[in-house]
Design a protein around this motif. Structure first.
Motif, PDB file in Angstrom:
ATOM      1  N   VAL A  91      -8.273  -0.018  -5.613  1.00 36.18           N
ATOM      2  CA  VAL A  91      -7.317  -0.498  -4.607  1.00 36.18           C
ATOM      3  C   VAL A  91      -8.097  -0.976  -3.385  1.00 36.18           C
ATOM      4  CG1 VAL A  91      -5.427   0.149  -3.054  1.00 36.18           C
ATOM      5  CG2 VAL A  91      -5.491   1.047  -5.380  1.00 36.18           C
ATOM      6  N   TRP A 102      -3.661 -10.022  -5.731  1.00 35.03           N
ATOM      7  CA  TRP A 102      -2.433  -9.542  -5.098  1.00 35.03           C
ATOM      8  C   TRP A 102      -1.424  -9.207  -6.187  1.00 35.03           C
ATOM      9  CZ3 TRP A 102      -0.886  -8.614  -0.079  1.00 35.03           C
ATOM     10  CH2 TRP A 102      -1.757  -9.031   0.943  1.00 35.03           C
ATOM     11  N   VAL A 150       0.033   2.058   1.063  1.00 30.29           N
ATOM     12  CA  VAL A 150       1.287   1.289   1.073  1.00 30.29           C
ATOM     13  C   VAL A 150       2.412   1.974   0.294  1.00 30.29           C
ATOM     14  CG1 VAL A 150       0.106  -0.921   1.373  1.00 30.29           C
ATOM     15  CG2 VAL A 150       0.617  -0.130  -0.934  1.00 30.29           C
ATOM     16  N   HIS A 151       2.058   2.845  -0.662  1.00 31.60           N
ATOM     17  CA  HIS A 151       3.094   3.536  -1.455  1.00 31.60           C
ATOM     18  C   HIS A 151       3.641   4.769  -0.742  1.00 31.60           C
ATOM     19  CE1 HIS A 151       2.735   1.568  -5.488  1.00 31.60           C
ATOM     20  NE2 HIS A 151       1.531   1.258  -5.029  1.00 31.60           N
ATOM     21  N   ASP A 157      -5.068  -1.187   1.750  1.00 31.56           N
ATOM     22  CA  ASP A 157      -3.763  -1.045   1.081  1.00 31.56           C
ATOM     23  C   ASP A 157      -3.582   0.308   0.398  1.00 31.56           C
ATOM     24  OD1 ASP A 157      -3.293  -3.590   1.903  1.00 31.56           O
ATOM     25  OD2 ASP A 157      -3.393  -4.531  -0.061  1.00 31.56           O
ATOM     26  N   LYS A 164       3.796  -4.628  -2.116  1.00 30.26           N
ATOM     27  CA  LYS A 164       2.734  -5.588  -2.394  1.00 30.26           C
ATOM     28  C   LYS A 164       1.414  -4.873  -2.130  1.00 30.26           C
ATOM     29  CE  LYS A 164       3.672  -9.247   0.098  1.00 30.26           C
ATOM     30  NZ  LYS A 164       3.640 -10.625   0.697  1.00 30.26           N
ATOM     31  N   GLN A 165       0.474  -5.011  -3.072  1.00 24.50           N
ATOM     32  CA  GLN A 165      -0.779  -4.281  -2.919  1.00 24.50           C
ATOM     33  C   GLN A 165      -1.936  -5.106  -3.480  1.00 24.50           C
ATOM     34  OE1 GLN A 165      -0.830  -0.416  -4.892  1.00 24.50           O
ATOM     35  NE2 GLN A 165      -1.919   0.486  -3.157  1.00 24.50           N
ATOM     36  N   ARG A 166      -3.079  -5.018  -2.790  1.00 22.47           N
ATOM     37  CA  ARG A 166      -4.266  -5.732  -3.253  1.00 22.47           C
ATOM     38  C   ARG A 166      -5.170  -4.800  -4.060  1.00 22.47           C
ATOM     39  NH1 ARG A 166      -5.838  -7.920   2.619  1.00 22.47           N
ATOM     40  NH2 ARG A 166      -4.691  -5.993   3.084  1.00 22.47           N
ATOM     41  N   TYR A 167      -5.754  -5.351  -5.123  1.00 26.20           N
ATOM     42  CA  TYR A 167      -6.679  -4.614  -5.984  1.00 26.20           C
ATOM     43  C   TYR A 167      -7.930  -5.441  -6.197  1.00 26.20           C
ATOM     44  CZ  TYR A 167      -2.992  -1.284  -7.308  1.00 26.20           C
ATOM     45  OH  TYR A 167      -2.028  -0.315  -7.301  1.00 26.20           O
TER      46      TYR A 167
END
Length: 368
Positions: A64, A102, A71-72, A68, A90-93
């Motif tokens: 992750v 994204w 974000v959860h 971010d 929405k989350q970046r990995y």
């Protein structure tokens, strides 16, 4: 026999669900409440670039994007406490190749027969969409910065031009006072007229430079009927002289968002134009009406004047210094300024016209 059929039906249903899980285009994963992968489909592997074995042997937080990681958290607490059934983030990995992706993630809670709870995570790759949005934001930011520079440039130019043209006017007045013979000099008279024309042009440019989009918070609620009545009263002498009849059929309760000075100017300009370009074949009749379309109020101003050949002049109708009739008073600035005033209020203007029949302008305002 019934038991056998029931088992067979259950087995078939399980096979169907398994095929859906493995073959769906979006990534689907079953995740424990601790955040560990329990089961993933092939699309998850395609999205992240890792094999199933690699995913099962890593902590999901390790891929992750650092900013971010949390974000959860807030929505997860609500999900666990039963306040919501599902949520979306929405989350970046990090992809296996090191690039940032994204993902739009839909999370829901599922309970199994033995009472255990797991989460279903559905992943949609939105990297391309997000990059386009970021690019658009950057372009808008650049455009806004350039607009600010242009506004500053326009203010400086108009200020300097106004100063210089004013100086020229004063100098010509001094020369005229000191040398009365110049009144008989044709070249001096041409110079004097040129200076007056320059001052008029600078005045127009100054008005244009001042026009910019109005912040919605600065706009007021304005009664359209009242402003039309006020504009009609202000030109009553002009209308009587032209034997014009003006009908104000605007709904008395309709209101728009705007700036008082702008709304005054807009209505006055269209009314005076309707009189200025009247037909000599008939008495001028001007009709004002309104209609509502969703969150927009449309002001319609219709006349029976000379009309405009839109096939010939339509593209240039609202351009600066464009005139379309042999009227000595026409300088081609009114419609240009009026259109800019309308657009600065977040509206637009449309026109329908027929030569020797008349013209109808539809002005779109934001509904109050």
């Amino acid at each position: 026999m019934k038991v056998s059929n029931h088992l067979q039906d259950s087995s078939n249903a399980h096979d169907v669900l398994e095929r859906i899980f493995n073959n769906t285009y979006n990534g689907i994963a079953i995740v424990s409440l601790d955040g560990n992968w329990l089961k993933v489909n092939e699309s998850i592997c395609d999205i992240f670039g890792y094999t199933r074995w690699e995913l099962f042997n890593m902590d999901i937080n390790n891929i992750v994007y650092t900013q971010d990681l949390g974000v959860h958290e807030h929505k997860y607490e609500k999900l666990i406490n039963g306040k919501i059934d599902k949520y979306r983030v929405k989350q970046r990995y990090f992809h296996k190749d090191g690039s940032i992706i994204w993902l739009l993630i839909y999370v829901s809670l599922v309970y199994f027969k033995e009472g255990r709870a797991h989460m279903i995570w559905q992943f949609t790759d939105i990297t391309k969409r997000q990059k386009n949005q970021d690019k658009l934001k950057l372009m808008l930011s650049v455009a806004e910065e350039q607009n600010d520079r242009l506004r500053s440039f326009a203010n400086i130019v108009t200020h300097n031009l106004r100063s210089h043209s004013g100086n020229l006017s004063v100098l010509t007045d001094f020369l005229e006072e000191d040398f009365s013979v110049l009144n008989q000099n044709e070249n001096f008279q041409l110079l004097k007229q040129a200076v007056e024309n320059l001052q008029e042009t600078v005045a127009h440019l100054t008005q244009v430079a001042k026009i910019k989009e109005i912040d919605a918070s600065k706009m007021q609620v304005l009664n359209l009927y009242d402003y039309a009545e006020k504009a009609t009263y202000n030109i009553i002498a002009l209308a009587q002289n032209a034997e014009a009849i003006i009908y104000n059929e605007i709904d008395e309760d309709v209101c728009v968002k705007g700036i008082p000075a702008y709304l005054d100017s807009i209505i006055l300009n269209f009314l005076t134009n309707a009189i200025k370009y009247k037909s000599e074949k008939r008495h001028p009749i001007i009709e004002l009406s309104s209609r509502i379309e969703a969150d927009v109020v449309v002001l319609v101003i219709k006349d029976n004047g000379l009309g405009i050949d839109l096939n010939k002049f339509g593209d240039r109708l609202f351009e600066m210094y464009k005139t379309f009739h042999n009227n000595e008073d026409a300088i081609g600035i009114g419609l240009f300024l009026t259109k800019n005033h309308i657009e600065s209020l977040g509206g637009k203007v449309e026109v329908q016209s027929e030569v020797d029949v008349g013209t109808e302008f539809s002005i779109f305002f934001k509904k109050a």
